[in-house]
Design a protein around this motif. Structure first.
Motif, mmCIF file in Angstrom:
data_model
loop_
_atom_site.group_PDB
_atom_site.id
_atom_site.type_symbol
_atom_site.label_atom_id
_atom_site.label_comp_id
_atom_site.label_asym_id
_atom_site.label_seq_id
_atom_site.Cartn_x
_atom_site.Cartn_y
_atom_site.Cartn_z
ATOM 1 N N THR A 19 0.834 -1.209 0.000
ATOM 2 C CA THR A 19 0.000 0.000 0.000
ATOM 3 C C THR A 19 0.862 1.250 0.000
ATOM 4 O O THR A 19 0.591 2.211 -0.732
ATOM 5 C CB THR A 19 -0.931 0.000 1.227
ATOM 6 O OG1 THR A 19 -1.735 -1.185 1.210
ATOM 7 C CG2 THR A 19 -1.835 1.216 1.225
ATOM 8 N N TYR A 36 2.356 1.552 -3.492
ATOM 9 C CA TYR A 36 1.334 1.910 -4.478
ATOM 10 C C TYR A 36 1.056 3.401 -4.444
ATOM 11 O O TYR A 36 1.069 4.075 -5.495
ATOM 12 C CB TYR A 36 0.044 1.127 -4.194
ATOM 13 C CG TYR A 36 -1.149 1.621 -4.989
ATOM 14 C CD1 TYR A 36 -1.296 1.249 -6.328
ATOM 15 C CD2 TYR A 36 -2.097 2.452 -4.415
ATOM 16 C CE1 TYR A 36 -2.401 1.703 -7.069
ATOM 17 C CE2 TYR A 36 -3.187 2.904 -5.138
ATOM 18 C CZ TYR A 36 -3.336 2.538 -6.472
ATOM 19 O OH TYR A 36 -4.407 2.987 -7.195
ATOM 20 N N ARG A 58 2.207 6.209 -7.125
ATOM 21 C CA ARG A 58 1.077 6.797 -7.836
ATOM 22 C C ARG A 58 1.083 8.321 -7.736
ATOM 23 O O ARG A 58 0.863 9.017 -8.726
ATOM 24 C CB ARG A 58 -0.224 6.250 -7.253
ATOM 25 C CG ARG A 58 -1.478 6.737 -7.955
ATOM 26 C CD ARG A 58 -2.717 6.156 -7.314
ATOM 27 N NE ARG A 58 -3.929 6.626 -7.965
ATOM 28 C CZ ARG A 58 -5.152 6.445 -7.498
ATOM 29 N NH1 ARG A 58 -5.325 5.781 -6.360
ATOM 30 N NH2 ARG A 58 -6.191 6.898 -8.161
#
Length: 313
Positions: free
Chosen positions: A303, A306, A310
């Motif tokens: 997480t 990510y 991102r």
């Protein structure tokens, strides 16, 4: 996943390089059963040197003592007290170490730890650290909230906006600790509203919200959707705005546990999908991930990666 992209999951020392170096120096002493056999200097010297350099920076002193004390072999602490029985640093490290090892259910251990804390407090009356050790001891003993407030007051009278003091009391007031949800939230919001510009106490409501989520996730009847909804409340957005304005953008010098607060803020921003602001926080974090609060999600490292990739492109 390429190794170079993986975050560095920090230990309790966070990004304090001097503290990490001291912990590394202590490892040979552990291998020698804490006696420092064959060493040209006492085994406690690296800790004493670090605390002398820390001086009256109470925020960093509290952090360093709370990390070092449990890591010290008991015989090192005993040797330090024997060599320097009136050394305030030796006394406060012994107090914190004894509190860390005390079983709150064993009266004799709690009594010894309490006496050590009081000796440390008498040795350095201006130091909040012994009073925070006492807070930890009361937590282990499951003391009621009204018994902790006087100890907390002693600490904040010496260092009014000490981050550790506020987070320690928040832990006690948590429903996962010995308090109630209302007590925890009221304390966090009232403290953040009073905190001066640049103080990390501005993030205390976010810490309380993360604690609330952890509490809710521990209830089997609570759904994942309901847990996620805690971050979508208007109050959550207001708490993030306060943390950004009063702390992140305030330009205050970094405090000892700033990395933990940056990770908390980044986590809150990802939960509320505020990408542009999250990018600013992730850039300041770099690769340094803390286990909390990312352990609130099933795949903490994935997480973190990510969202970092991102929002930072």
């Amino acid at each position: 996943m390429p190794q170079r992209r993986r975050p560095v999951i920090t230990g309790p020392e966070l990004d304090d390089r001097e503290l990490r170096r001291t912990l590394t120096e202590l490892r040979p002493a552990k291998q020698l059963h804490g006696l420092g056999a064959g060493a040209s200097r006492p085994p406690w010297e690296p800790v004493a040197k670090l605390l002398r350099a820390t001086g009256r920076d109470w925020d960093r002193r509290v952090h360093r003592v709370s990390v070092l004390a449990p890591a010290l072999p008991p015989l090192v602490t005993t040797r330090w007290i024997a060599d320097r029985p009136k050394d305030p640093d030796a006394l406060v490290v012994r107090a914190y170490a004894r509190v860390a090892r005390a079983d709150g259910a064993i009266r004799a251990e709690s009594s010894e730890a309490y006496n050590d804390c009081m000796r440390a407090a008498e040795a350095t009356p201006e130091d909040p650290t012994p009073w925070l050790a006492l807070l930890d001891l009361m937590y282990a003993c499951r003391a009621p909230s009204h018994a902790l407030v006087p100890l907390w007051t002693e600490a904040v009278n010496r260092d009014p906006w000490n981050r550790t003091a506020y987070h320690r009391l928040l832990r006690h007031l948590s429903p996962r600790g010995h308090g109630t949800l209302a007590e925890m939230l009221d304390f966090a919001r009232h403290s953040a509203a009073r905190a001066p510009h640049g103080s990390p106490i501005a993030l205390l409501p976010l810490a309380a919200r993360a604690e609330l989520v952890a509490h809710r996730e521990g209830l089997r009847s609570t759904s994942v959707v309901r847990v996620a909804a805690h971050w979508n409340e208007p109050q959550a957005a207001a708490e993030i705005d306060t943390a950004l304005a009063k702390w992140f953008h305030a330009g205050a010098p970094p405090h000892a546990e700033a990395l933990a607060d940056l990770n908390l803020l980044a986590f809150a921003l990802t939960r509320t999908h505020r990408r542009d602001q999250a990018a600013l926080v992730f850039r300041r974090i770099g690769r340094h991930m803390t286990s909390q609060p990312w352990d609130l999600v099933p795949d903490p490292v994935g997480t973190f990666l990510y969202w970092r990739d991102r929002v930072c492109g």
